[in-house]
Design an enzyme around this catalytic site. Structure first.
Site, short mmCIF file in Angstrom:
data_model
loop_
_atom_site.label_atom_id
_atom_site.label_comp_id
_atom_site.label_asym_id
_atom_site.label_seq_id
_atom_site.Cartn_x
_atom_site.Cartn_y
_atom_site.Cartn_z
N ASP A 130 49.75 37.63 40.37
CA ASP A 130 49.07 36.36 40.56
C ASP A 130 47.57 36.64 40.41
OD1 ASP A 130 48.43 33.68 41.63
OD2 ASP A 130 47.68 34.86 43.31
N CYS A 131 46.82 35.65 39.99
CA CYS A 131 45.38 35.86 39.81
C CYS A 131 44.56 35.24 40.94
CB CYS A 131 44.93 35.27 38.47
SG CYS A 131 43.17 35.53 38.15
#
Length: 239
Positions: A12-13
């Site tokens: 995930d960013c």
């Protein structure tokens, strides 16, 4: 399981590598002050969280800037405070300004020596491109909500990740998913059969912040309070 068992990491960013809470709170707090709304950043983020998740569930093909604008308007309706088109647009275009966590770039560089790195993010390609400049690493694959046509925690996003892993020729069981959000990532990743690492960025802050509470209990396979700690653990296992 050992951290050395894997060949690729999917990330995930926003919330994990990029400090989305700082970015969102920066815009919401200015809006609150303008309208004489006395709420802390944490209160604003908590109130905001469900509006973003609802917008993503109800408008899965909207680009992320549109989601941000919808969420801010929803927050304004909830709080009885107007949100002008300009104010909604300010949040919509703010992603390139969101800072990376101080340890993200160095940790990713260290991890890239041992694993292929994949992004699975609730964002559009243009917004991620700006964030990628802050992270400084070349990802093997970048999968965005724009590419997939839905937003996490939809299982469709993890189905797309599985197809990408197959395309890359990775053997079963060689992918490890790394994320902060239990709601967006760990619950659906576990449902998809993936082992996970929790980067618990909010370990010293009670509550859920900009992320809704997870709908089910979930137990990540590893927990670290930072990307730096995760990268250090990987290095330690390899020595």
């Amino acid at each position: 399981m050992n951290l050395t068992d894997f060949e690729a990491l999917s990330f995930d960013c926003y919330g994990t590598l990029i400090d989305w809470e700082a970015g969102i709170a920066s815009v919401l707090s200015r809006w609150a002050v303008t309208h004489d709304l006395t709420m802390t950043d944490e209160q604003l983020l908590t109130a905001y969280s469900n509006h973003e998740a609802q917008a993503e569930a109800e408008h899965p093909t909207d680009l992320y800037p549109q989601i941000l604008a919808r969420a801010m308007r929803g927050l304004g309706t909830q709080l009885g405070v107007p949100v002008s088109d300009d104010e909604a647009e300010t949040l919509a275009v703010s992603v390139p300004d969101w800072p990376a966590f101080p340890d993200s770039a160095e940790a990713l560089e260290r991890l890239s020596r041992r694993y292929r790195l994949i992004i699975l993010s609730n964002v559009d390609r243009a917004s991620f491109s700006s964030s990628n400049k802050r992270l400084g690493v070349r990802f093997t694959s970048i999968l965005t909500a724009q590419d997939i046509g839905s937003y996490k925690p939809s299982p469709r996003n993890f189905d797309a990740l599985a197809r990408e892993v197959e395309r890359l020729g990775l053997a079963d069981g060689r992918l490890l998913h790394v994320a902060q959000s239990l709601f967006h990532d760990h619950v659906p990743a576990k449902a998809a059969g993936l082992p996970t690492v929790w980067i618990n960025r909010r370990h010293d802050t009670p509550g859920w912040g900009a992320t809704p509470q997870p709908p089910a209990n979930v137990t990540p396979d590893w927990t670290f309070t930072s990307m730096a700690a995760f990268a250090a653990a990987v290095d330690a296992e390899h020595h």
